[in-house]
Design a protein around this motif. Structure first.
Motif, PDB file in Angstrom:
ATOM      1  N   ALA A  14       0.817  -1.217   0.000  1.00  0.00           N
ATOM      2  CA  ALA A  14       0.000   0.000   0.000  1.00  0.00           C
ATOM      3  C   ALA A  14       0.848   1.264   0.000  1.00  0.00           C
ATOM      4  O   ALA A  14       0.408   2.297  -0.508  1.00  0.00           O
ATOM      5  CB  ALA A  14      -0.934  -0.015   1.208  1.00  0.00           C
ATOM      6  N   ILE A 183      -6.299  -2.012  -2.159  1.00  0.00           N
ATOM      7  CA  ILE A 183      -5.485  -3.015  -1.478  1.00  0.00           C
ATOM      8  C   ILE A 183      -6.437  -3.950  -0.730  1.00  0.00           C
ATOM      9  O   ILE A 183      -7.309  -3.481   0.018  1.00  0.00           O
ATOM     10  CB  ILE A 183      -4.518  -2.366  -0.465  1.00  0.00           C
ATOM     11  CG1 ILE A 183      -3.783  -1.164  -1.085  1.00  0.00           C
ATOM     12  CG2 ILE A 183      -3.531  -3.402   0.069  1.00  0.00           C
ATOM     13  CD1 ILE A 183      -2.933  -1.478  -2.274  1.00  0.00           C
ATOM     14  N   VAL A 188      -3.570  -6.554  -5.119  1.00  0.00           N
ATOM     15  CA  VAL A 188      -3.620  -5.108  -5.343  1.00  0.00           C
ATOM     16  C   VAL A 188      -4.327  -4.889  -6.677  1.00  0.00           C
ATOM     17  O   VAL A 188      -3.967  -5.517  -7.685  1.00  0.00           O
ATOM     18  CB  VAL A 188      -2.211  -4.481  -5.388  1.00  0.00           C
ATOM     19  CG1 VAL A 188      -2.306  -2.980  -5.673  1.00  0.00           C
ATOM     20  CG2 VAL A 188      -1.463  -4.728  -4.077  1.00  0.00           C
TER      21      VAL A 188
END
Length: 265
Positions: A14, A183, A188
């Motif tokens: 992230a 996320i 992702v």
């Protein structure tokens, strides 16, 4: 390196949402994972990132998550509502938020589940999502990737704007609308498919595209080659430990699984 948890893997992944940010972006980090991700970005490649202490001041260094009775925030300015809204309108902000639902357009829901006139569940309302999403960059976090969160149809209530032309009088998106990444505990995602279609950007170790698609209510774009989410570095893990001294990250995902799924066997 394989000795890390899924939470640590996701936090480090992230942090990359800020990789191409402006040098002095104002980051709004909602929740443990977004905060720690932002702290890694600030400590490693984006030192000018502005962040608040969660109350009224800009903090020159990250504020640890959880209890911090002896920690003294290093303040470098005030960030009251008036200045926040000035920054929002100027567009130099990246909000990393945790909505309850998202749909294929990137529309987010933070308000209620079910029919708006008679909802099954009511939640926070829209909070700042409308203004954030039409003016600033937005990224999202979901602790559980499933079809109740990444829904098949439109979200129950559009709290945050997305790339749905039917929602705009002239079919054109607001200039400031700029969704970046999602996320989750599986992967992702980003919005870099055709017409901002949601695409799988990377898969966490041991996760397949088929598993992600099976747990998503809409069709995902599948690139020819999908990389595995990068391992955390020791430097990143050290930053996480520094700013999460009480190990609150152990509660981000159920049962705090390892980052490499095979190790759970």
């Amino acid at each position: 390196m394989t000795d890390y948890t899924l939470a640590e893997l996701a936090i480090c992944a992230a942090s990359e949402i800020f990789r191409d940010e402006t040098p002095e972006v104002f980051a709004t980090l909602i929740g443990t994972l977004p905060k720690l991700a932002g702290y890694i970005a600030k400590e490693t490649f984006l030192p000018g990132m502005m962040m608040s202490d969660g109350v009224y001041y800009l903090a020159s260094e990250p504020v640890p998550v959880g209890p911090r009775p002896d920690f003294e925030t290093k303040r470098e300015g005030r960030i009251g509502y008036e200045r926040v809204f000035t920054i929002v309108a100027a567009g130099n902000r990246h909000a990393f938020v945790g909505p309850v639902q998202v749909d294929k357009y990137g529309q987010m829901n933070l308000s209620c589940i079910g029919d708006y006139k008679k909802p099954k569940v009511t939640m926070l309302g829209v909070r700042g999502l409308p203004g954030n999403t039409v003016n600033n960059r937005t990224s999202m976090f979901f602790a559980s990737h499933n079809k109740r969160a990444l829904v098949a149809d439109e979200v129950s209530m559009v709290s945050g704007a997305g790339y749905n032309p039917a929602r705009y009088p002239n079919g054109k998106y607001p200039i400031g609308l700029d969704h970046r990444q999602i996320i989750t505990n599986l992967c992702v995602l980003d919005f870099e498919g055709p017409n901002h279609a949601i695409r799988v950007r990377s898969l966490h170790p041991g996760v397949t595209f088929e598993e992600v698609q099976e747990n998503t209510g809409f069709e995902l774009m599948r690139p020819d080659n999908i990389p595995t989410t990068a391992d955390p570095t020791q430097a990143q893990l050290d930053i996480i430990a520094k700013y999460d001294p009480h190990n609150l990250r152990a509660y981000i995902f159920k049962d705090n699984p390892p980052g490499v799924r095979e190790k759970a066997a």
